[in-house]
Design an enzyme around this catalytic site. Structure first.
Site, PDB file in Angstrom:
ATOM      1  N   CYS A  64       0.836  -1.204   0.000  1.00  0.00           N
ATOM      2  CA  CYS A  64       0.000   0.000   0.000  1.00  0.00           C
ATOM      3  C   CYS A  64       0.871   1.254   0.000  1.00  0.00           C
ATOM      4  CB  CYS A  64      -1.004  -0.054   1.150  1.00  0.00           C
ATOM      5  SG  CYS A  64      -2.470   0.908   0.754  1.00  0.00           S
TER       6      CYS A  64
ATOM      7  N   HIS B 238      -3.592  -5.111   0.411  1.00  0.00           N
ATOM      8  CA  HIS B 238      -3.000  -5.660   1.642  1.00  0.00           C
ATOM      9  C   HIS B 238      -3.008  -7.183   1.604  1.00  0.00           C
ATOM     10  CE1 HIS B 238      -2.773  -1.867   3.946  1.00  0.00           C
ATOM     11  NE2 HIS B 238      -3.728  -1.519   3.102  1.00  0.00           N
TER      12      HIS B 238
ATOM     13  N   GLU C 210      -1.325  -9.193   3.294  1.00  0.00           N
ATOM     14  CA  GLU C 210      -1.172  -9.775   4.641  1.00  0.00           C
ATOM     15  C   GLU C 210      -2.521 -10.166   5.248  1.00  0.00           C
ATOM     16  OE1 GLU C 210      -0.901  -6.640   3.819  1.00  0.00           O
ATOM     17  OE2 GLU C 210      -1.435  -5.240   5.428  1.00  0.00           O
TER      18      GLU C 210
HETATM   19  N1  GLN Z   1      -2.031   6.613   2.724  1.00  0.00           N
HETATM   20  C1  GLN Z   1      -2.123   5.858   1.532  1.00  0.00           C
HETATM   21  C2  GLN Z   1      -3.463   6.017   0.845  1.00  0.00           C
HETATM   22  O1  GLN Z   1      -4.412   6.438   1.447  1.00  0.00           O
HETATM   23  C3  GLN Z   1      -1.823   4.396   1.778  1.00  0.00           C
HETATM   24  C4  GLN Z   1      -2.812   3.725   2.657  1.00  0.00           C
HETATM   25  C5  GLN Z   1      -2.316   2.424   3.227  1.00  0.00           C
HETATM   26  O2  GLN Z   1      -1.115   2.170   3.294  1.00  0.00           O
HETATM   27  N2  GLN Z   1      -3.227   1.591   3.684  1.00  0.00           N
HETATM   28  O3  GLN Z   1      -3.600   5.717  -0.318  1.00  0.00           O
END
Ligand code: GLN
EC number: 6.3.4.2
Length: 536
Positions: A382, A508, A510
């Protein structure tokens, strides 16, 4: 007819109700029962999505896009079945539902009260999953500690529920602590006695006590607890500290927690639990043939719970590779151009973690520069993937001060920018791009080889994205979009062509790694780190 098990906690918090619930569920599932676990949290936030990870650890996202408590991650990792919004309810959500109905005029002029209106709404939510017809047994974990003001309505709802349901249709397991007083050299039962007394004051007699302890409980001690707390001696279950949470189902099996539960619920225990694959996993976990050191670069590293699912995914992937994964938590705020080499040398792979906001952003960029230039395996999740895009923009494409508009609204090169659909949203709760989204993998890419298929679904939680205006430039320089959302063209995976392992995912992975199904990206990242370790 669904049976209901409630799990409460006494004496202190952090006794591991989530792990006990997941372990019991695992045993019942291994006997052939269809089981799910739900968690009721006493705080007023409607969900934990708006909470800082320092408060309760990571926010776990389900397939249907619910932002939930991290215990749901344990439920999925143990049971290998998905959870949903219905599996995590907070006081905030209960009140919101009741107040919305009050505004609709649903209470016909009545005074709306904690009892019965709030407790009715809690009980309705206790039953939702059971009434779906998909489960034989629903385990409900009540967050907090018995005696807290906050969890009182939940405890009262459990009392009513038990009173209203058939005698063999529900039971209460109370998890308590048996502290060891080093000076006296003794285990002490008094806190447990008092905690059960408190439950009794609320009208609940626990059926089973699970006693957390650092030392084994003697037969005499068990008898004493049984006598003072009005339970059968076989309902006093020892829960001794374990070296890994994945041992707990087997410890509970040894204590016959599952048998005691089934007999109290008048369910058959004739099918012995099939735990072969679980034991196989434990065998590999405990007998690694190699070791790798991976860095986890993030800004919440003081609190490992903030990265719970990542740490657990490493455990699953390590076992799969028969390799011990040592995770070195690296504070991204402390990484600079000057110290990055010193701090990161000796690592066999680096994972850059998800996150929000500017703090620690530049440190993540430095970490990525180091691993990209030195051919060290890299895995970005992410925000970690977004950092990889920014780093490549700045240091390979020469886009000076390239950034994400989250960090620098005025960057001359917004290589990561806010998704169109997000631009008019001002409310914070539940408004990100959340939950399972489709992704097509590019033929011949590393991602396609790793997954072994062309179409995948992964879970998301973000507002920003790769800016497709720069796509061509990136591709030509060797950073390719190997995963793309088929309906809106959003880049979901980037990878480097000329690097042994450099993969960033906008989602994600994970969250989907379980004991039964370690996530392929983690498995391959660990394998790549192992290959690097062997070479270096
Ligand atoms: N802050 C980033 C976004 O909003 C990544 C979010 C995250 O790592 N879950 O896109």
């Amino acid at each position: 007819m669904t049976k209901y098990i409630f799990v409460t906690g006494g004496v202190t918090s952090s006794l591991g109700k989530g792990i006990i619930s997941a372990s019991l569920a695992k045993l019942l599932q291994a006997r052939g029962y269809r089981v799910t676990i739900q968690k009721f949290d006493p705080y007023i936030n409607v969900d934990p999505g708006t909470l800082n990870p320092y408060e309760h650890g990571e926010c776990y996202v389900t397939e249907d896009g619910a932002e939930t408590d991290l215990d749901l991650g344990h439920y999925e990792r143990f049971l290998n079945t998905p959870t949903s919004q219905a599996n995590n309810i907070t006081t905030g959500r209960i009140y919101q539902n009741v107040i919305n109905r009050e505004r609709e005029g649903a209470f016909l002029g009545k005074t709306v009260q904690v009892v019965p209106h709030i407790t009715d709404e809690i009980k309705r939510n206790f039953r939702i999953l059971g009434e779906s017809g998909n489960y034989d047994i629903v385990i409900t974990e009540i967050g907090g500690t018995v005696g807290d003001i906050e969890s009182l309505p939940f405890v009262e709802a459990v009392r009513q529920f038990r009173w209203e349901s058939g005698i063999n249709d529900s039971l209460v397991i109370h998890l308590t602590l048996i502290p060891f007083l080093a000076a006296a050299g003794e285990l002490k039962t008094k806190p447990t006695q008092h905690s059960v007394k408190m439950l009794l004051e609320y009208g609940i007699q626990p059926d089973i006590l699970v006693c957390r302890t650092e030392h084994h409980l003697t037969a005499d001690l068990r008898k004493k607890i049984a006598l003072f707390c009005n339970v059968n001696v076989n309902a006093v279950i020892e829960s001794i500290d374990a070296s890994t949470i994945y041992d707990v189902p087997l410890l509970m099996l040894k204590e016959q927690l599952d048998r005691t539960v089934l007999s109290k619920l008048k369910l058959s225990s004739k099918n012995e639990p099939d735990l072969e694959s679980w034991k196989d996993f434990l065998g590999r976990l405990k007998n690694p043939t190699a070791e790798v050191r991976v860095g986890l670069v993030g800004k919440y590293v003081e609190l490992p719970d903030a990265y719970k699912s990542i740490t657990e995914a490493f455990i699953h992937a390590g076992a799969k590779n028969e390799c011990k994964v040592r995770v070195d938590y690296i504070h991204s705020e402390q990484l600079t151009k000057e110290n990055a080499i010193e701090r990161l040398k000796g690592l066999h792979g680096v994972l850059v973690a998800p996150g929000f906001g500017e703090r620690g952003f530049e440190g993540k960029i430095e970490a990525i520069r180091y691993v990209r230039e030195n051919n060290i395996p890299f895995f970005g999740i992410c925000l970690g993937m977004q950092c990889a895009v920014v780093e490549f923009g700045r240091n390979v494409l020469g886009l000076e001060n390239a950034s994400s508009t989250e960090m620098d609204a005025n960057t001359p090169y917004p290589v990561i920018s806010m998704m169109e659909e997000q631009k008019n949203i001002t409310a914070k709760g539940g408004t990100m791009r959340l939950g399972a989204q489709a992704c097509d993998l590019k033929k011949g890419s590393k991602a396609a080889a790793i997954y072994g298929k062309q179409h995948i679904m992964e879970r998301h939680r973000h507002r920003y994205e790769f800016n497709n205006e720069y796509l061509k430039q990136y591709e030509e320089a060797g950073m390719i979009p190997s995963g793309v959302n088929p309906s809106n063209g959003l880049v979901e995976i980037v990878e480097l062509k000329n690097h042994p392992f450099f993969v960033g995912g906008q989602f994600h992975p994970e969250l989907k790694s379980t004991v039964a199904n370690p996530h392929p990206l983690f498995v391959n990242f660990v394998a790549a780190s192992l290959a690097y370790a062997r070479k270096s």
